[in-house]
Scaffold this active site. Structure first.
Site, mmCIF file in Angstrom:
data_model
loop_
_atom_site.group_PDB
_atom_site.id
_atom_site.type_symbol
_atom_site.label_atom_id
_atom_site.label_comp_id
_atom_site.label_asym_id
_atom_site.label_seq_id
_atom_site.Cartn_x
_atom_site.Cartn_y
_atom_site.Cartn_z
ATOM 1 N N GLU A 268 0.842 -1.211 0.000
ATOM 2 C CA GLU A 268 0.000 0.000 0.000
ATOM 3 C C GLU A 268 0.870 1.252 0.000
ATOM 4 O O GLU A 268 0.574 2.239 -0.668
ATOM 5 C CB GLU A 268 -0.950 0.015 1.201
ATOM 6 C CG GLU A 268 -1.979 -1.093 1.188
ATOM 7 C CD GLU A 268 -2.761 -1.173 -0.123
ATOM 8 O OE1 GLU A 268 -3.280 -0.153 -0.585
ATOM 9 O OE2 GLU A 268 -2.815 -2.283 -0.696
ATOM 10 N N TRP A 271 1.789 1.775 -3.433
ATOM 11 C CA TRP A 271 0.739 2.425 -4.234
ATOM 12 C C TRP A 271 0.857 3.944 -4.103
ATOM 13 O O TRP A 271 0.716 4.684 -5.073
ATOM 14 C CB TRP A 271 -0.662 1.998 -3.776
ATOM 15 C CG TRP A 271 -1.167 0.777 -4.467
ATOM 16 C CD1 TRP A 271 -1.304 -0.470 -3.919
ATOM 17 C CD2 TRP A 271 -1.620 0.668 -5.838
ATOM 18 N NE1 TRP A 271 -1.807 -1.341 -4.872
ATOM 19 C CE2 TRP A 271 -2.010 -0.669 -6.052
ATOM 20 C CE3 TRP A 271 -1.723 1.565 -6.898
ATOM 21 C CZ2 TRP A 271 -2.499 -1.115 -7.275
ATOM 22 C CZ3 TRP A 271 -2.210 1.118 -8.121
ATOM 23 C CH2 TRP A 271 -2.590 -0.199 -8.305
ATOM 24 N N TRP A 300 -20.219 12.081 -19.839
ATOM 25 C CA TRP A 300 -20.777 11.916 -18.488
ATOM 26 C C TRP A 300 -22.123 12.640 -18.398
ATOM 27 O O TRP A 300 -22.309 13.700 -18.999
ATOM 28 C CB TRP A 300 -19.817 12.501 -17.443
ATOM 29 C CG TRP A 300 -18.446 11.881 -17.417
ATOM 30 C CD1 TRP A 300 -17.294 12.415 -17.892
ATOM 31 C CD2 TRP A 300 -18.096 10.583 -16.910
ATOM 32 N NE1 TRP A 300 -16.227 11.552 -17.707
ATOM 33 C CE2 TRP A 300 -16.696 10.413 -17.096
ATOM 34 C CE3 TRP A 300 -18.812 9.538 -16.306
ATOM 35 C CZ2 TRP A 300 -16.009 9.259 -16.711
ATOM 36 C CZ3 TRP A 300 -18.126 8.385 -15.924
ATOM 37 C CH2 TRP A 300 -16.744 8.256 -16.128
ATOM 38 N N ASN A 335 -10.680 2.754 2.893
ATOM 39 C CA ASN A 335 -10.299 2.563 1.491
ATOM 40 C C ASN A 335 -11.328 1.766 0.692
ATOM 41 O O ASN A 335 -11.650 2.112 -0.446
ATOM 42 C CB ASN A 335 -8.931 1.879 1.410
ATOM 43 C CG ASN A 335 -8.492 1.688 -0.023
ATOM 44 O OD1 ASN A 335 -8.380 2.650 -0.782
ATOM 45 N ND2 ASN A 335 -8.280 0.441 -0.429
ATOM 46 N N TRP A 353 -15.598 11.864 -12.947
ATOM 47 C CA TRP A 353 -14.740 11.584 -11.784
ATOM 48 C C TRP A 353 -14.163 12.862 -11.183
ATOM 49 O O TRP A 353 -13.866 12.919 -9.983
ATOM 50 C CB TRP A 353 -13.618 10.616 -12.163
ATOM 51 C CG TRP A 353 -12.750 11.057 -13.313
ATOM 52 C CD1 TRP A 353 -12.946 10.816 -14.633
ATOM 53 C CD2 TRP A 353 -11.540 11.847 -13.229
ATOM 54 N NE1 TRP A 353 -11.947 11.384 -15.387
ATOM 55 C CE2 TRP A 353 -11.059 12.015 -14.554
ATOM 56 C CE3 TRP A 353 -10.815 12.399 -12.178
ATOM 57 C CZ2 TRP A 353 -9.895 12.733 -14.844
ATOM 58 C CZ3 TRP A 353 -9.661 13.108 -12.467
ATOM 59 C CH2 TRP A 353 -9.216 13.273 -13.786
ATOM 60 N N TRP A 376 -9.278 8.053 -7.912
ATOM 61 C CA TRP A 376 -10.455 8.413 -8.716
ATOM 62 C C TRP A 376 -10.333 7.911 -10.146
ATOM 63 O O TRP A 376 -11.287 7.384 -10.721
ATOM 64 C CB TRP A 376 -10.703 9.929 -8.670
ATOM 65 C CG TRP A 376 -11.551 10.247 -7.479
ATOM 66 C CD1 TRP A 376 -11.132 10.698 -6.264
ATOM 67 C CD2 TRP A 376 -12.975 10.054 -7.373
ATOM 68 N NE1 TRP A 376 -12.196 10.797 -5.407
ATOM 69 C CE2 TRP A 376 -13.338 10.414 -6.057
ATOM 70 C CE3 TRP A 376 -13.963 9.602 -8.245
ATOM 71 C CZ2 TRP A 376 -14.659 10.341 -5.603
ATOM 72 C CZ3 TRP A 376 -15.271 9.530 -7.801
ATOM 73 C CH2 TRP A 376 -15.608 9.896 -6.491
HETATM 74 C C1 LIG Z 1 -11.176 7.381 -4.751
HETATM 75 C C2 LIG Z 1 -9.991 7.300 -3.804
HETATM 76 C C3 LIG Z 1 -9.460 8.472 -3.271
HETATM 77 C C4 LIG Z 1 -8.358 8.411 -2.403
HETATM 78 N N1 LIG Z 1 -7.843 9.573 -1.904
HETATM 79 C C5 LIG Z 1 -6.756 9.540 -1.104
HETATM 80 C C6 LIG Z 1 -6.183 10.739 -0.595
HETATM 81 O O1 LIG Z 1 -6.624 11.854 -0.887
HETATM 82 N N2 LIG Z 1 -5.114 10.636 0.245
HETATM 83 C C7 LIG Z 1 -4.580 9.419 0.577
HETATM 84 O O2 LIG Z 1 -3.604 9.383 1.343
HETATM 85 N N3 LIG Z 1 -5.075 8.275 0.094
HETATM 86 C C8 LIG Z 1 -6.153 8.289 -0.735
HETATM 87 N N4 LIG Z 1 -6.679 7.119 -1.195
HETATM 88 C C9 LIG Z 1 -6.006 5.848 -0.874
HETATM 89 C C10 LIG Z 1 -6.511 5.131 0.413
HETATM 90 O O3 LIG Z 1 -7.898 5.049 0.406
HETATM 91 C C11 LIG Z 1 -6.058 5.819 1.692
HETATM 92 O O4 LIG Z 1 -4.663 6.071 1.630
HETATM 93 C C12 LIG Z 1 -6.304 4.919 2.910
HETATM 94 O O5 LIG Z 1 -7.683 4.638 3.019
HETATM 95 C C13 LIG Z 1 -5.825 5.623 4.159
HETATM 96 O O6 LIG Z 1 -6.088 4.858 5.299
HETATM 97 P P1 LIG Z 1 -4.922 4.213 6.153
HETATM 98 O O7 LIG Z 1 -3.917 5.253 6.487
HETATM 99 O O8 LIG Z 1 -5.544 3.476 7.274
HETATM 100 O O9 LIG Z 1 -4.276 3.218 5.101
HETATM 101 P P2 LIG Z 1 -3.429 1.882 5.276
HETATM 102 O O10 LIG Z 1 -4.243 0.775 4.708
HETATM 103 O O11 LIG Z 1 -2.911 1.704 6.638
HETATM 104 O O12 LIG Z 1 -2.223 2.110 4.255
HETATM 105 C C14 LIG Z 1 -0.976 2.732 4.665
HETATM 106 C C15 LIG Z 1 -0.687 3.945 3.824
HETATM 107 O O13 LIG Z 1 -0.483 3.574 2.467
HETATM 108 C C16 LIG Z 1 -0.993 4.594 1.608
HETATM 109 N N5 LIG Z 1 -2.067 4.001 0.793
HETATM 110 C C17 LIG Z 1 -2.904 2.988 1.146
HETATM 111 N N6 LIG Z 1 -3.712 2.666 0.121
HETATM 112 C C18 LIG Z 1 -3.387 3.500 -0.897
HETATM 113 C C19 LIG Z 1 -3.876 3.677 -2.224
HETATM 114 N N7 LIG Z 1 -4.839 2.898 -2.732
HETATM 115 N N8 LIG Z 1 -3.343 4.654 -2.966
HETATM 116 C C20 LIG Z 1 -2.354 5.435 -2.495
HETATM 117 N N9 LIG Z 1 -1.845 5.321 -1.248
HETATM 118 C C21 LIG Z 1 -2.348 4.359 -0.468
HETATM 119 C C22 LIG Z 1 -1.540 5.701 2.499
HETATM 120 O O14 LIG Z 1 -0.531 6.675 2.663
HETATM 121 C C23 LIG Z 1 -1.816 4.960 3.800
HETATM 122 O O15 LIG Z 1 -1.785 5.787 4.932
HETATM 123 C C24 LIG Z 1 -7.790 7.149 -2.070
HETATM 124 C C25 LIG Z 1 -8.335 5.985 -2.607
HETATM 125 C C26 LIG Z 1 -9.421 6.048 -3.458
HETATM 126 C C27 LIG Z 1 -10.000 4.770 -4.034
#
Ligand SMILES: Cc1cc2nc3c(=O)[nH]c(=O)nc-3n(C[C@H](O)[C@H](O)[C@H](O)COP(=O)(O)OP(=O)(O)OC[C@H]3O[C@@H](n4cnc5c(N)ncnc54)[C@H](O)[C@@H]3O)c2cc1C
Length: 456
Positions: A268, A271, A300, A335, A353, A376
């Site tokens: 993650e 990502w 859209w 997420n 989007w 997105w």
């Molecule tokens: C439509 C959409 C919009 C999003 N917008 C954001 C946003 O504005 N800011 C943001 O930080 N994340 C975003 N994410 C990614 C992800 O949803 C969040 O990072 C995550 O939910 C944060 O929770 P956590 O810290 O508990 O994540 P954890 O599951 O603990 O993951 C650890 C870290 O990995 C990174 N991460 C995890 N999943 C992703 C992912 N899919 N993409 C990129 N980084 C990731 C984050 O920095 C996160 O804190 C988005 C995802 C989607 C589908």
């Protein structure tokens, strides 16, 4: 002569390359330029403003303890920054400025303008990512697909793990801390630690107690299975290197297996890296353009009433509504729900989007241009590793799978609290709760047709 560290999205004192470089010069001071007008233009959420102010105050305390003078200066707008920085350097007899390289196009332009305007050097150091954004494929081009990027990234990290830097030694006697003024509408962010120590404890607790079940638990919004470190990472209260080092210290070499629990968490983080390097190499994506150029032609529907129902959590699809209400109430969304609600907006309501991207930016405490845009565009099937357009989440089966007993829905949609575990996923109109605003099958067909039009 004095070296200057210019803080931006890196509000911490540990593992801070620019702070360490400035402190190594013997005498240094620090500055943060607030840009309230820019924050307005970028629709920064009130909860994030509060969190930013708290983080700045916490940083001010750390720097005061280190004896490093710190100024928080209202520069108004981003465009005024080069002149503000030049003034500041003249006023304080600065010989060299250190900061971290930022990857988004506006920030890179700003830094170039500063370098041109200054008469002293501005050195930009890598910080934002585990590996610099310049990691390229063998043919010299940037990665556009996650899996090979992550494979390469993991191998690089395993062969040469990045070091975390110590906090610089205290330089002078203690100083009174600077204080950040209120700079716009705020919403309480008290549930989110803003002190460096508290964030590090959060990281340690996650890596120690929950990383070992992460892969099994991360998709269930009623379970606290994820780290909730995204807000700290977005503002740089924590570095990704600290995350990697702590994960490795707690979970050992398991982290290199992407199918293990801790390895899934590292994935993650990768990502996050991937979307940042995409934003760096393809700046059009954060300028409102689709990564896949042909999808710009999608017609859209952009129905404002449907959009409002989605924003308010009144679509008649309980899992979507629960996610949207979590966002409105807490400034954060799980997420799995970000994926479900984003997919629903684009593929059930046929709304661009970019509308959803902006709404998330307006609400999220962890708003991050690159990750938000990547998420997105993935959901809308316009991005890099986008979900294929014909794979359309069924919100009801997603709900049955990831909130089987409806615990999460009951919490955020109390109108449905009395529904059975079965009925809660598809209740229809119940009291004040609306019937579904669109039909799943019909919406699906429309989406397929919209994408077919541009593929023909
Ligand atoms: C439509 C959409 C919009 C999003 N917008 C954001 C946003 O504005 N800011 C943001 O930080 N994340 C975003 N994410 C990614 C992800 O949803 C969040 O990072 C995550 O939910 C944060 O929770 P956590 O810290 O508990 O994540 P954890 O599951 O603990 O993951 C650890 C870290 O990995 C990174 N991460 C995890 N999943 C992703 C992912 N899919 N993409 C990129 N980084 C990731 C984050 O920095 C996160 O804190 C988005 C995802 C989607 C589908």
């Amino acid at each position: 002569m004095t070296a200057l560290v210019w803080f931006r999205n890196d509000l911490r004192s540990l593992d801070h390359p620019a702070l360490s470089a400035a402190a190594a010069k013997g005498h240094c001071r620090a500055v943060y330029f607030l840009c309230p007008q820019q924050l307005d233009e970028h629709v920064i959420a009130p909860i994030r403003r509060h969190y930013l102010r708290r983080a700045l105050n916490a940083l001010a305390g750390q720097l005061a303890d280190l004896g490093i003078p710190f100024d928080i200066i209202d520069a108004g707008h981003f465009r005024a920054l080069p002149a503000a920085l030049v003034d500041y350097c003249q006023q304080h007899n600065i010989s060299e400025v250190f900061a971290h390289e930022e990857l988004l196009v506006d920030e890179r332009r700003r830094d170039r303008a500063c370098q041109q305007a200054l008469t002293v050097p501005l050195t930009l150091l890598d910080d934002r990512l585990l590996h610099p954004q310049r990691v390229l494929k063998d043919d010299g081009g940037p990665y556009k697909v996650f899996t090979p990027y992550a494979r390469r990234g993991r191998a690089l990290l395993q062969s040469a793990p990045p070091n975390c830097l110590r906090r610089p030694k205290a330089i002078d006697s203690q100083l009174p801390p600077a204080e950040c003024p209120v700079f716009g509408e705020e919403k309480d962010s008290g549930d989110w630690p803003a002190e460096e120590e508290a964030v590090l404890n959060q990281l340690r607790d996650f890596c120690r107690e929950r990383a070992e079940a992460y892969r099994e638990q991360r998709d269930f919004p009623s379970v606290p299975g994820t780290s909730k470190l995204s807000a700290a990472l977005a503002l740089g209260l924590l570095s990704p290197r600290q995350c990697l080092a702590r994960l490795h210290a707690e979970a050992g070499n398991d982290i290199w297996d992407p199918k293990s629990n801790p390895g899934t968490w590292l994935n993650e983080l990768l990502w996050r890296e991937f979307y940042h390097q995409i934003a760096f190499h393809f700046p059009r994506v954060v300028m409102g353009r689709a990564f896949q150029a042909d999808t710009e032609a999608i017609a859209w529907g952009n129905d404002a009433k449907l959009f409002a129902a989605w924003q308010q959590g009144r679509t008649g699809y309980p899992i979507v509504d629960a996610g949207m209400r979590q966002l409105a109430e807490t400034g954060w969304m799980h997420n799995r729900l970000r994926m479900i609600t984003a997919s629903f907006l684009c593929k059930h309501l046929h709304i661009d989007w970019r509308w959803g991207e902006r709404h998330f930016l307006e609400q999220l405490i962890d708003a991050d241009f690159a990750s938000n845009n990547g998420g997105w565009q993935w959901a809308a099937s316009t991005g890099t590793d986008a979900a294929p357009y014909f794979r359309i989440f069924n919100p009801t089966t997603q709900s049955q799978r990831f909130d089987a007993q409806g615990q999460f829905i009951r919490h955020y949609v109390p109108e449905l609290a009395q529904q059975s575990d079965k009925a809660i996923h598809q209740p229809g109109e119940v009291g004040n709760y609306p019937a579904p605003i669109v039909d799943h099958r019909a919406s699906r067909e429309t989406t397929l047709a919209l994408f077919q039009q541009i593929k023909d």
